[in-house]
Write an enzyme that holds these catalytic residues in place. Sequence first.
Site, mmCIF file in Angstrom:
data_model
loop_
_atom_site.group_PDB
_atom_site.id
_atom_site.type_symbol
_atom_site.label_atom_id
_atom_site.label_comp_id
_atom_site.label_asym_id
_atom_site.label_seq_id
_atom_site.Cartn_x
_atom_site.Cartn_y
_atom_site.Cartn_z
ATOM 1 N N ARG A 178 0.821 -1.212 0.000
ATOM 2 C CA ARG A 178 0.000 0.000 0.000
ATOM 3 C C ARG A 178 0.860 1.269 0.000
ATOM 4 O O ARG A 178 0.512 2.278 0.599
ATOM 5 C CB ARG A 178 -0.945 0.018 1.203
ATOM 6 N N SER A 227 -10.789 -2.298 3.118
ATOM 7 C CA SER A 227 -10.125 -2.418 4.418
ATOM 8 C C SER A 227 -9.841 -1.032 4.989
ATOM 9 O O SER A 227 -9.321 -0.159 4.293
ATOM 10 C CB SER A 227 -8.814 -3.189 4.279
ATOM 11 N N GLU A 298 -5.635 2.452 6.489
ATOM 12 C CA GLU A 298 -5.411 2.293 5.057
ATOM 13 C C GLU A 298 -6.274 3.284 4.286
ATOM 14 O O GLU A 298 -5.875 3.795 3.250
ATOM 15 C CB GLU A 298 -5.732 0.868 4.616
#
Length: 306
Positions: A178, A227, A298
């Site tokens: 990420r 998420s 996130e």
Amino acid sequence: MSLANAYLTLSGAVDADITRGERLAHRTTYRIGGPAAMLAVCHTPAALSRAIEVLGAQGVEWVVMGKGSNLLVSDAGFDGCVIVLGREFSRIEVLAEDNKIVAGAAVPLSRVVTAATKASMSGLEFACGIPGTLGGAVSMDAGTRREWIGRRIESLVVFRPGRGLMRVWGTDVEWGYRWTSLGGADIVLEATLALDPGDRTQITAQMERLLARRRATQPMGKPCCGSVFRNPPGDRGAAQLVEACGLKGYSSGGAQVSDVHANFVVNNGTATAADVLAVMRAMHDRVREATGVDLQPEVKFLGFTS
């Protein structure tokens, strides 16, 4: 800051659609968020460059938004300009002989995956079912724990404020979980993906298996952003840590920890950004109290003061 001056300067003067006060809930998968002070849909690189130049000169904060699939917008909105990539950034070209796809940053990732499948190109099966645009996927190196899109990037065209258009080779970018080493102000405009020749039947079968697993393990039909926390180092992911704290189904207002996947916070229809934050704080604090793990978001935040 003179947002009014920026609005007057850009309206009708560039190849862009300029609006005031558009509610950002309509542009996020959470269906949450107040208005943007200004929104600029830029259809060409020249329009994008001019918009950023004017916004900078007027001291107006700006941010680029794709499909809003990994974003929580404040209930108060964003007191700046949201930039959306338009027409010229929505093109896709399939180079079948070279097993490559060239696509603009505004192209939905699902469309890129479909184009690869139709051309019997393998390598993007992991991305089936991931929402958002190609540009957003590249900027956050979207993927799974085992596969991510950065491994398939041959080159990028980026706009770097103050320097203009640049081609960046995928091998010159660091790709992580990420995360990428692209500059924070770099705007991805186009990506060339290098794929592998494959069998369409096998590719389709693999995608169907992955989609079936997503449907079984992730909430479907309710607005969410995917998420909300990154998986921490170690054997247990964020969802496992949250579930172990007994928080599946926990709610605040219209926001709820999904009964299906404990790292998803869903909007039950009436959720505000404040509701989502309250649920996320509970998840974070309970996990830290129980395990000492400091979960990191996130999801990205827009319009919050702290």
